[in-house]
Design an enzyme around this catalytic site. Structure first.
Site, mmCIF file in Angstrom:
data_model
loop_
_atom_site.group_PDB
_atom_site.id
_atom_site.type_symbol
_atom_site.label_atom_id
_atom_site.label_comp_id
_atom_site.label_asym_id
_atom_site.label_seq_id
_atom_site.Cartn_x
_atom_site.Cartn_y
_atom_site.Cartn_z
ATOM 1 N N TYR A 188 -6.101 8.986 2.113
ATOM 2 C CA TYR A 188 -5.601 7.622 2.335
ATOM 3 C C TYR A 188 -6.773 6.665 2.595
ATOM 4 O O TYR A 188 -6.884 5.615 1.958
ATOM 5 C CB TYR A 188 -4.629 7.607 3.521
ATOM 6 C CG TYR A 188 -4.289 6.225 4.027
ATOM 7 C CD1 TYR A 188 -3.388 5.409 3.335
ATOM 8 C CD2 TYR A 188 -4.879 5.711 5.186
ATOM 9 C CE1 TYR A 188 -3.086 4.132 3.794
ATOM 10 C CE2 TYR A 188 -4.577 4.438 5.642
ATOM 11 C CZ TYR A 188 -3.684 3.651 4.952
ATOM 12 O OH TYR A 188 -3.390 2.383 5.408
ATOM 13 N N TRP B 59 -3.231 0.147 13.658
ATOM 14 C CA TRP B 59 -2.050 0.542 14.429
ATOM 15 C C TRP B 59 -0.977 -0.556 14.458
ATOM 16 O O TRP B 59 -0.603 -1.072 15.518
ATOM 17 C CB TRP B 59 -2.450 0.915 15.858
ATOM 18 C CG TRP B 59 -3.280 2.157 15.991
ATOM 19 C CD1 TRP B 59 -3.817 2.918 15.002
ATOM 20 C CD2 TRP B 59 -3.673 2.789 17.228
ATOM 21 N NE1 TRP B 59 -4.508 3.974 15.536
ATOM 22 C CE2 TRP B 59 -4.447 3.923 16.889
ATOM 23 C CE3 TRP B 59 -3.465 2.493 18.586
ATOM 24 C CZ2 TRP B 59 -4.997 4.767 17.869
ATOM 25 C CZ3 TRP B 59 -4.023 3.336 19.551
ATOM 26 C CH2 TRP B 59 -4.763 4.454 19.192
ATOM 27 N N ALA C 63 0.832 -1.197 0.000
ATOM 28 C CA ALA C 63 0.000 0.000 0.000
ATOM 29 C C ALA C 63 0.867 1.248 0.000
ATOM 30 O O ALA C 63 2.036 1.207 0.394
ATOM 31 C CB ALA C 63 -0.910 0.032 1.236
ATOM 32 N N TYR C 64 0.260 2.336 -0.427
ATOM 33 C CA TYR C 64 0.815 3.662 -0.171
ATOM 34 C C TYR C 64 0.323 4.001 1.232
ATOM 35 O O TYR C 64 -0.878 4.194 1.447
ATOM 36 C CB TYR C 64 0.282 4.656 -1.207
ATOM 37 C CG TYR C 64 0.714 6.087 -0.959
ATOM 38 C CD1 TYR C 64 1.797 6.635 -1.640
ATOM 39 C CD2 TYR C 64 0.039 6.889 -0.036
ATOM 40 C CE1 TYR C 64 2.204 7.949 -1.404
ATOM 41 C CE2 TYR C 64 0.440 8.201 0.206
ATOM 42 C CZ TYR C 64 1.526 8.718 -0.482
ATOM 43 O OH TYR C 64 1.919 10.013 -0.240
#
Ligand SMILES: NC(=O)c1ccc[n+]([C@@H]2O[C@H](COP(=O)([O-])OP(=O)(O)OC[C@H]3O[C@@H](n4cnc5c(N)ncnc54)[C@H](OP(=O)(O)O)[C@@H]3O)[C@@H](O)[C@H]2O)c1
Length: 286
Positions: free
Chosen positions: A125, A150, A60-61
């Site tokens: 995002y 997280w 992912a970005y």
């Protein structure tokens, strides 16, 4: 099984690759620069020619704040790149594990989000990750979409390292007390993903360590477990920080679906203590 992994060098990708290898699975690594998932022809051909049983896609970005000023990069990778992977899987006739985020929820609930809550992403995002999910949902019939939150682990630069660095540099840290979710150890998540791979229980999952905490509680636990009890940790508020990306104040995920199949991760406190008892370089990105 023979498993293709896209993004094997990320924090989760490394943990998943390590555990899959240890469990006796055969791995096919599809990484940049030879396998950039934004290149439709390259990634679809690689998947169809890899002769795998399933594809894992933790790539992912992931620069949440950076995405606000570079939405093109976020959508190219997280949305269109995931579309490319999904089409490759359809053409190869194999299922996909797509990793998504707690941030697809808007954070307005005050009880944990289940797999059946409706996403309402805020910010670039989060919206790009939700767009990736939508491509998977619309293009594929056999998929696992996994929300998590997280992440931390042996590799990468994450909250645990950052808070320890800040504490060691400044001797005191201010941490938001009104952002709540669950720290998740990538080794625990990788183990849960490998259990899922062996099932045909396709669909949506929330896979996180059990429990919830604020960033403030999380920071205090890191200080306690690393012998930094004397560091002053001061509670602050999200409103005190002008971040480019909107932050969901409450984004705890409830693992309802995985639990029905016996896939439950230990508590975040147990996982964090385990990680910190094994890590030698806390404060230094792996
Ligand atoms: N980190 C978190 O707290 C968190 C929370 C919730 C959900 N998630 C999700 O969990 C997944 C794993 O996160 P992570 O923290 O392990 O990510 P990470 O450490 O940032 O790793 C991302 C990986 O994606 C690869 N990648 C990026 N662009 C790519 C492209 N165009 N083509 C191929 N590979 C590309 C990177 O390759 P390079 O090695 O070449 O850079 C890297 O291996 C992601 O889907 C993320 O959205 C993360």
């Amino acid at each position: 099984m023979r498993i293709a992994i896209i993004g094997s060098r990320g924090t989760l990708g490394r943990a998943f690759s390590r555990q899959a290898h240890a469990a006796g699975h055969e791995l096919v690594y599809l990484d940049r620069p030879s396998h950039d998932l934004t290149d439709f022809d390259v990634i679809t051909r690689a998947i169809t020619e890899s002769n795998v049983d399933i594809v894992a896609h933790p790539a992912a970005y992931t620069n949440v704040d950076g995405a606000e000023s570079d939405p093109g990069a976020a959508f190219s990778v997280n949305a269109l790149g995931t579309r490319n992977v999904a089409i490759g899987c359809v053409e190869a006739g194999v299922p996909l594990i797509y990793i998504s985020t707690n941030m697809v929820f808007d954070g307005t609930k005050r009880t944990p989000y289940t797999e059946f809550d409706t996403p309402n992403p805020k910010g670039v995002y989060a919206t790009s990750k939700r767009a990736g999910e939508m491509y998977v949902e619309h293009l594929m019939s056999k998929f696992f979409i996994v929300h998590t939150s997280w992440l931390y682990g042996k590799e990468g630069d994450h909250f645990v390292h950052k808070i320890v660095r800040a504490a060691d540099t400044r001797g005191a840290v201010g941490v938001v007390a009104d952002e709540v979710s669950t720290p998740t150890y990538v080794e625990d998540l990788a183990g849960a993903l490998l259990k899922l791979v062996g099932t045909r229980l396709y669909g949506w999952y929330n896979l996180v360590n059990e429990g919830e905490c604020s960033r403030f509680d999380y920071a205090r636990e890191v200080m306690r477990l690393t012998g930094r009890d004397r560091v002053t940790v001061t509670p602050t508020a999200l409103a005190d920080y002008a971040r480019p990306a909107p932050t969901p104040p409450y984004s705890t995920l409830k693992n309802f679906v995985g639990a029905q199949a016996g896939i439950v991760l230990r508590t975040w406190q147990e996982a964090l203590a385990d990680y910190l008892s094994n890590v030698t370089n806390v404060g230094t990105a792996g």
